[in-house]
Design a protein around this motif. Structure first.
Motif, PDB file in Angstrom:
ATOM      1  N   UNK A  28       1.144  -1.135   0.045  1.00  0.00           N
ATOM      2  CA  UNK A  28      -0.429   0.430  -0.301  1.00  0.00           C
ATOM      3  C   UNK A  28       1.095   1.455   0.008  1.00  0.00           C
ATOM      4  N   UNK A  29       0.179   2.429  -0.361  1.00  0.00           N
ATOM      5  CA  UNK A  29       1.041   3.266  -0.300  1.00  0.00           C
ATOM      6  C   UNK A  29       1.545   4.189   0.354  1.00  0.00           C
ATOM      7  N   UNK A  30       2.604   4.372   0.155  1.00  0.00           N
ATOM      8  CA  UNK A  30       3.126   5.056   2.151  1.00  0.00           C
ATOM      9  C   UNK A  30       2.801   6.641   2.369  1.00  0.00           C
ATOM     10  N   UNK A  31       2.413   6.693   3.458  1.00  0.00           N
ATOM     11  CA  UNK A  31       2.161   7.569   4.027  1.00  0.00           C
ATOM     12  C   UNK A  31       2.829   8.846   4.346  1.00  0.00           C
ATOM     13  N   UNK A  32       2.186  10.084   4.880  1.00  0.00           N
ATOM     14  CA  UNK A  32       3.677  11.456   4.987  1.00  0.00           C
ATOM     15  C   UNK A  32       4.286  10.708   6.172  1.00  0.00           C
ATOM     16  N   UNK A  76       4.820   7.721   8.201  1.00  0.00           N
ATOM     17  CA  UNK A  76       5.959   6.489   7.650  1.00  0.00           C
ATOM     18  C   UNK A  76       6.820   7.048   6.755  1.00  0.00           C
ATOM     19  N   UNK A  77       6.814   8.422   5.728  1.00  0.00           N
ATOM     20  CA  UNK A  77       8.176   8.697   5.078  1.00  0.00           C
ATOM     21  C   UNK A  77       8.884  10.308   5.770  1.00  0.00           C
ATOM     22  N   UNK A  78       8.081  10.377   7.247  1.00  0.00           N
ATOM     23  CA  UNK A  78       8.845  10.530   8.276  1.00  0.00           C
ATOM     24  C   UNK A  78       9.498  10.047   9.280  1.00  0.00           C
ATOM     25  N   UNK A  79       9.192   9.520   9.296  1.00  0.00           N
ATOM     26  CA  UNK A  79       9.506   7.843  10.466  1.00  0.00           C
ATOM     27  C   UNK A  79      10.739   6.971   9.152  1.00  0.00           C
ATOM     28  N   UNK A  80      10.778   6.929   8.370  1.00  0.00           N
ATOM     29  CA  UNK A  80      12.411   6.159   7.266  1.00  0.00           C
ATOM     30  C   UNK A  80      12.303   7.258   7.103  1.00  0.00           C
ATOM     31  N   UNK A  81      12.487   8.691   7.358  1.00  0.00           N
ATOM     32  CA  UNK A  81      13.456   9.549   6.165  1.00  0.00           C
ATOM     33  C   UNK A  81      15.724   9.230   6.709  1.00  0.00           C
ATOM     34  N   UNK A  82      16.426   9.169   6.089  1.00  0.00           N
ATOM     35  CA  UNK A  82      17.791   9.154   6.606  1.00  0.00           C
ATOM     36  C   UNK A  82      18.214  10.005   7.726  1.00  0.00           C
ATOM     37  N   UNK A 100       2.801  17.833  -4.973  1.00  0.00           N
ATOM     38  CA  UNK A 100       3.054  16.881  -4.135  1.00  0.00           C
ATOM     39  C   UNK A 100       3.825  16.942  -2.921  1.00  0.00           C
ATOM     40  N   UNK A 101       4.596  16.227  -3.842  1.00  0.00           N
ATOM     41  CA  UNK A 101       6.561  15.978  -3.007  1.00  0.00           C
ATOM     42  C   UNK A 101       6.853  16.261  -2.123  1.00  0.00           C
ATOM     43  N   UNK A 102       6.446  17.842  -1.747  1.00  0.00           N
ATOM     44  CA  UNK A 102       6.520  18.254  -0.860  1.00  0.00           C
ATOM     45  C   UNK A 102       5.606  18.370  -0.104  1.00  0.00           C
ATOM     46  N   UNK A 103       4.687  18.111  -0.194  1.00  0.00           N
ATOM     47  CA  UNK A 103       2.629  18.220   0.349  1.00  0.00           C
ATOM     48  C   UNK A 103       3.369  17.175   1.509  1.00  0.00           C
ATOM     49  N   UNK A 104       3.497  16.079   0.596  1.00  0.00           N
ATOM     50  CA  UNK A 104       3.716  14.345   1.201  1.00  0.00           C
ATOM     51  C   UNK A 104       5.018  14.580   2.468  1.00  0.00           C
ATOM     52  N   UNK A 105       6.442  15.329   1.893  1.00  0.00           N
ATOM     53  CA  UNK A 105       7.587  14.994   2.216  1.00  0.00           C
ATOM     54  C   UNK A 105       7.739  16.328   3.689  1.00  0.00           C
ATOM     55  N   UNK A 106       7.946  16.955   3.389  1.00  0.00           N
ATOM     56  CA  UNK A 106       7.822  18.061   4.471  1.00  0.00           C
ATOM     57  C   UNK A 106       8.879  19.657   3.488  1.00  0.00           C
ATOM     58  N   UNK A 107       9.725  18.644   2.898  1.00  0.00           N
ATOM     59  CA  UNK A 107      10.938  18.928   2.128  1.00  0.00           C
ATOM     60  C   UNK A 107      10.846  20.209   0.883  1.00  0.00           C
ATOM     61  N   UNK A 116      12.453   6.990  -4.007  1.00  0.00           N
ATOM     62  CA  UNK A 116      11.079   5.802  -4.572  1.00  0.00           C
ATOM     63  C   UNK A 116      10.387   6.131  -3.783  1.00  0.00           C
ATOM     64  N   UNK A 117       9.865   6.334  -1.994  1.00  0.00           N
ATOM     65  CA  UNK A 117       8.116   6.180  -1.582  1.00  0.00           C
ATOM     66  C   UNK A 117       7.911   6.921  -1.875  1.00  0.00           C
ATOM     67  N   UNK A 118       8.303   7.970  -1.898  1.00  0.00           N
ATOM     68  CA  UNK A 118       8.170   9.951  -1.852  1.00  0.00           C
ATOM     69  C   UNK A 118       7.655  10.126  -3.094  1.00  0.00           C
ATOM     70  N   UNK A 119       8.097   9.835  -4.258  1.00  0.00           N
ATOM     71  CA  UNK A 119       7.253   9.579  -5.103  1.00  0.00           C
ATOM     72  C   UNK A 119       6.363   9.008  -5.496  1.00  0.00           C
ATOM     73  N   UNK A 120       6.430   7.751  -5.001  1.00  0.00           N
ATOM     74  CA  UNK A 120       4.985   7.192  -4.545  1.00  0.00           C
ATOM     75  C   UNK A 120       3.974   7.563  -4.032  1.00  0.00           C
ATOM     76  N   UNK A 121       4.421   7.955  -3.063  1.00  0.00           N
ATOM     77  CA  UNK A 121       3.131   9.237  -1.769  1.00  0.00           C
ATOM     78  C   UNK A 121       2.455   9.937  -2.233  1.00  0.00           C
TER      79      UNK A 121
END
Length: 337
Positions: free
Chosen positions: A23-27, A29-35, A65-72, A282-287
Motif C-alpha cells: 500500500x502507498x506510503x503515508x506522510x 511513514x515517510x517522516x519515520x523512514x527518512x535517512x 505534491x512531494x513537498x506536501x507529503x515530505x515537508x521538504x 522512491x517512496x516519496x514519489x509513490x506517495x
C-alpha cells in the motif's frame, strides 16, 4: 515497432513475474523512514525540457505534491539544450549522487543514451525510482491554416500532392521524427521538417504560424483547443482516449496498425545514490502520485496511468527492460549498430 509495441511485448512477461508493491506510503511513514541528516537543504528536480511543456508541467505538479507529503523543499530546474541532451548528460555524468537531485524524464532519454550519447554515458547511469504517467502524441493544426477543415487523411494527401511544402514541427532523433517518417513512408506524403527543442516549442510555433502541423501532447495543446485556435486531427494511440472521444487514432484515419507513439514519464536519480536515500525518494514519489489532487491534475492533462508500471515493485527493472526493447527497435531499423 513503436514504444507502445515495446510495452505490449513486455507486458505479459512482466505481469507474470511482478510482485505488486504494498500500500502507498503515508506522510507519517515517510517522516519515520527518512535517512538521518537527509536532505540537508532544498532538493532539485531537474527537467531537461523547456518551461511550459508537458514534462515541465508534470514535474512542477509532482514537486508540489512531494513537498506536501515530505515537508521538504523541492526546486524545479530546467536544464535545457540539445532537445534534452544537455540535461540528460548532466544527470548521468555530473549530478551529485547524494540524493539531492532527482530528474523528471521521459523515455526519450533512452534514445539520447543509445543514439546520441556517443558512449559517454548510458541509460543505466540513471536509476528509475518511480513511474508517473503515459501520454500519446497528437497531431494538431490551426483552425485558420492550410488544413482548415481537413481530416488527417486529407492532410496526408495534400502533403503528397505538394511535397515538401507543408511545415511540421519535430524534435530531431525522437518519436516526433519517427511518426513523421512513418506517415511519409505509408502515404507518400513529404513534409518540410522544422526542428525544435520540445513539443511545447513546436506548439508555440504553430500558434505563430511558423509551422503548419505540430505533433505535441494534450497538456501543451489544451488551452489553444479550448480557445478554438487549434484542431486535433489524430492521436497516436492504439485506441481512442476518453478525454478526446472525437479524435480518431492514426490507425483509423490512415488505415494502419502501427501508428502508436506514447511518452512514458518517470523519475530517476543518478547511479550510486545511497540505497536508503534512493528508497526514501522512491517512496516519496509513490506517495505523491497517490495524492488525489495530483491524480486529478494529471488527468486534466489528458494522460493515462499504465497499471503494470504504476504498481511495479521494481520500477528500475521494469523500465530498464523497456529500454532494452527499444534498443532492439533501433538496431532493427538501422539506427544503431
Amino acid at each position: 515497432m513503436t514504444f507502445s509495441h515495446t510495452w505490449r511485448g513486455f507486458a505479459a512477461l512482466f505481469a507474470a513475474a511482478s510482485v505488486f508493491a504494498a500500500s502507498p506510503v503515508s506522510a507519517q511513514d515517510l517522516a519515520k523512514s527518512k535517512p538521518a541528516g537527509f536532505p540537508s537543504g532544498p532538493m532539485e528536480m531537474t527537467v531537461v525540457y523547456p518551461a511550459g511543456g508537458g514534462a515541465d508541467l508534470t514535474a512542477r505538479l509532482l514537486a508540489r505534491s512531494m513537498e506536501k507529503v515530505t515537508g521538504e523543499k523541492i526546486l524545479v530546474n530546467n536544464r535545457t539544450g540539445g532537445a534534452g541532451m544537455v540535461g540528460h548528460t548532466w544527470l548521468a555524468t555530473q549530478a551529485p549522487a547524494d540524493g539531492s537531485v532527482v530528474g523528471m524524464v521521459v523515455n526519450l532519454v533512452w534514445g539520447d543514451a543509445m543514439l546520441r550519447g556517443q558512449g559517454r554515458w548510458t541509460h543505466t547511469d540513471l536509476e528509475p525510482i518511480g513511474y508517473l504517467n503515459s501520454d500519446p502524441m497528437i497531431w494538431a493544426v490551426t483552425t485558420d491554416g492550410p488544413f482548415k477543415g481537413a481530416t488527417l487523411q486529407q492532410l496526408a494527401q495534400m502533403a503528397k500532392d505538394k511535397p515538401n511544402t507543408y511545415r511540421v514541427a519535430t524534435v530531431p532523433g525522437s518519436m516526433w521524427d519517427y511518426l513523421i517518417e512513418q506517415v511519409e513512408a505509408n502515404t507518400g506524403a513529404k513534409f518540410l521538417k522544422v526542428p525544435f527543442q520540445s513539443g511545447g516549442a513546436g506548439t508555440t510555433a504553430l500558434i505563430g504560424n511558423n509551422v503548419d502541423i505540430a505533433p505535441a501532447f494534450f497538456a501543451e495543446l489544451r488551452a489553444h483547443v479550448d480557445s478554438g485556435k487549434v484542431k486535433l486531427l489524430g492521436i497516436a494511440s492504439n485506441q481512442r482516449v476518453k478525454h478526446l472521444p472525437d479524435v480518431p487514432t492514426f490507425n483509423e484515419a490512415l488505415n494502419g496498425k502501427d501508428y502508436e507513439w506514447t511518452l512514458l514519464r518517470f523519475v530517476v536519480v543518478p547511479k550510486n545514490v545511497p540505497a536508503d536515500r534512493k528508497a526514501w525518494l522512491g517512496a516519496a514519489v509513490k506517495a505523491a502520485t497517490r495524492d488525489p489532487a495530483l491524480v486529478e491534475e494529471y488527468t486534466k492533462m489528458g494522460v493515462y496511468f499504465d497499471p503494470a508500471l504504476r504498481e511495479a515493485a521494481n520500477p528500475t527493472a521494469a523500465l530498464n527492460a523497456l529500454a532494452e526493447k527499444e534498443r532492439e527497435f533501433y538496431q532493427r531499423t538501422g539506427r544503431l549498430k
